[in-house]
Design a protein around this motif. Structure first.
Motif, short mmCIF file in Angstrom:
data_model
loop_
_atom_site.label_atom_id
_atom_site.label_comp_id
_atom_site.label_asym_id
_atom_site.label_seq_id
_atom_site.Cartn_x
_atom_site.Cartn_y
_atom_site.Cartn_z
N GLY A 152 0.94 -1.25 0.12
CA GLY A 152 0.05 0.05 0.11
C GLY A 152 0.96 1.24 -0.01
N ALA A 153 1.86 1.30 0.91
CA ALA A 153 2.83 2.48 0.81
C ALA A 153 3.80 2.70 -0.32
CB ALA A 153 3.44 2.35 2.09
N GLN A 154 4.38 1.48 -0.75
CA GLN A 154 5.53 1.59 -1.70
C GLN A 154 5.01 1.56 -3.27
OE1 GLN A 154 8.45 -1.01 -1.01
NE2 GLN A 154 8.87 -0.50 1.19
N HIS A 155 3.93 0.79 -3.57
CA HIS A 155 3.25 0.51 -4.67
C HIS A 155 2.14 1.10 -5.04
CE1 HIS A 155 5.39 -3.75 -4.61
NE2 HIS A 155 6.48 -2.82 -4.57
N HIS A 163 -4.58 -0.19 -4.29
CA HIS A 163 -5.68 -0.47 -3.30
C HIS A 163 -5.57 -1.83 -2.75
CE1 HIS A 163 -9.51 -0.04 -1.43
NE2 HIS A 163 -10.14 -1.12 -2.21
N ILE A 164 -5.77 -1.97 -1.44
CA ILE A 164 -5.45 -3.12 -0.75
C ILE A 164 -6.78 -3.78 -0.23
CG2 ILE A 164 -4.29 -4.30 1.17
CD1 ILE A 164 -2.53 -3.30 -0.84
N VAL A 165 -7.06 -4.81 -0.70
CA VAL A 165 -8.25 -5.77 -0.13
C VAL A 165 -7.87 -7.02 0.67
CG1 VAL A 165 -10.29 -7.08 -0.67
CG2 VAL A 165 -9.59 -5.06 -2.20
N ILE A 166 -7.83 -6.88 2.14
CA ILE A 166 -7.47 -7.90 2.99
C ILE A 166 -8.64 -8.72 3.27
CG2 ILE A 166 -5.57 -6.58 3.87
CD1 ILE A 166 -7.26 -6.00 6.47
N CYS A 167 -8.47 -9.98 3.36
CA CYS A 167 -9.61 -10.80 3.92
C CYS A 167 -8.94 -11.60 5.28
CB CYS A 167 -10.00 -11.62 2.76
SG CYS A 167 -8.99 -13.19 2.35
N ASP A 168 -9.64 -12.18 5.93
CA ASP A 168 -9.82 -12.96 7.07
C ASP A 168 -11.17 -13.63 7.46
OD1 ASP A 168 -7.06 -13.20 9.01
OD2 ASP A 168 -8.86 -13.61 10.11
N LYS A 196 -2.39 4.80 8.22
CA LYS A 196 -1.02 4.90 7.28
C LYS A 196 -1.39 5.63 6.06
CE LYS A 196 1.47 1.52 9.92
NZ LYS A 196 0.52 1.18 11.07
N HIS A 197 -2.79 6.25 5.74
CA HIS A 197 -3.17 6.78 4.51
C HIS A 197 -3.00 5.79 3.48
CE1 HIS A 197 -2.92 10.56 6.70
NE2 HIS A 197 -1.79 10.33 7.04
N ILE A 198 -3.22 4.59 3.45
CA ILE A 198 -3.13 3.53 2.74
C ILE A 198 -4.64 2.99 2.19
CG2 ILE A 198 -2.89 0.67 2.20
CD1 ILE A 198 -0.40 1.38 4.06
N SER A 199 -4.91 3.20 0.88
CA SER A 199 -6.43 2.81 0.35
C SER A 199 -6.56 1.31 0.74
CB SER A 199 -6.40 3.11 -1.02
OG SER A 199 -7.69 2.82 -1.62
N CYS A 200 -7.78 1.14 1.37
CA CYS A 200 -7.98 -0.11 1.74
C CYS A 200 -9.17 -0.54 2.13
CB CYS A 200 -7.15 -0.79 2.88
SG CYS A 200 -7.38 0.07 4.30
#
Length: 274
Positions: free
Chosen positions: A25-28, A31-36, A52-56
């Motif tokens: 998210g920070a370096q690349h 948009h992050i889609v996390i699952c659990d 942390k200002h990451i689109s997610c």
């Protein structure tokens, strides 16, 4: 957000999954889609990434359920172009019995890989997380002939791969055997699918972490992971950010010629046994 690159991270609510979400998210700037399977942990992870200002965003997902995996991918694809999937979700010997270990680690990887392959396009990468334990399995105990059933008869595949663990003398050894086989399968399966991904200009690799300082990693101290450090070249637990950087690199365009192989990141444990 239609043109934005998207990355799916399974098991992204904590440990190396969350650490990898932070890196990508920070370096690349994906948009992050996390699952659990734990919504409370997912909410906490999204709050942390957002701070942390990451689109997610998060998706509650059971990787052993094909429909649940389809929903995960549908959500990600609706947000933009799918650039990568980093599959860190899994269970360890202290967390489950052999049947559950094989369903989550092996069947879950099958579901994620098959779905990723259907949606793979030029430049896409799938990184499946295996384990150092896969490299420690005696060849005679690995039911490798059963692995091919994963492409044709999943129920028989699961039965045959769980079977060897029944001969172990204790719960700890039974679970450890199933875990080692499940992760050995992840490496084999990732290699076997490389050609299919390559036909689409996409990549698939596996990464085998050793003992890392995560919640799961510390839990496995009871299974002897700390003892392994005595044999390591680097006599410490790995840091979550160290494996996260490797996973993110393997999924990135910088590793564009890396496919069909396993990357061992264990602080030198397996190398010291050679």
């Amino acid at each position: 957000m239609a043109s934005k690159k998207v990355s799916i991270i399974t098991g992204g609510a904590g440990g190396m999954g969350l650490a990898t979400a932070q890196v990508i998210g920070a370096q690349h700037h994906h948009h992050i889609v996390i699952c659990d399977i734990n919504q409370q942990k997912l909410d906490a992870a999204v709050a942390d990434l957002t701070q942390k200002h990451i689109s997610c965003e998060s998706v509650l997902c059971d990787i052993t359920n094909r429909d649940s995996v389809e929903t995960l991918f549908d959500t990600a694809l609706s947000r933009g172009s799918l650039a990568s999937v980093i599959h860190t979700a899994g269970v360890s010997p202290q967390m489950a019995n052999p049947e559950v270990i094989m369903r989550v680690n092996a069947l879950g990887t099958i579901h994620i890989t098959e779905t990723a392959l259907r949606h793979a396009t030029e430049g896409f990468a799938l990184v499946n997380v295996a384990s150092m334990a896969a490299h420690m399995m005696p060849a005679l105990l690995i039911p490798k002939r059963a692995y091919a059933l994963s492409f044709s008869d999943v129920d028989s595949f699961l039965k045959k791969t769980v079977f060897p663990s029944r001969f172990m003398p204790s719960k700890l050894y039974r679970n450890g055997m199933a875990y080692g086989i499940s992760k050995n399968f992840v490496i084999w399966y990732s290699k076997k699918n490389a050609g299919k991904f390559g036909e689409k200009g996409a990549r698939i690799v596996s990464v085998s972490p050793g003992s890392f300082d995560t919640e799961m990693g510390r839990l496995e101290e009871k299974s002897g992971s700390a003892e392994m450090l005595k044999m390591a070249a680097l006599k410490r637990f790995g840091r979550s950010e160290e494996i996260a950087e490797l996973l993110a690199f393997c999924a990135s365009e910088k590793a564009g010629y890396l496919t069909g192989t396993d990357v061992l990141c264990d602080g030198g444990v397996i190398g010291s046994k050679a």
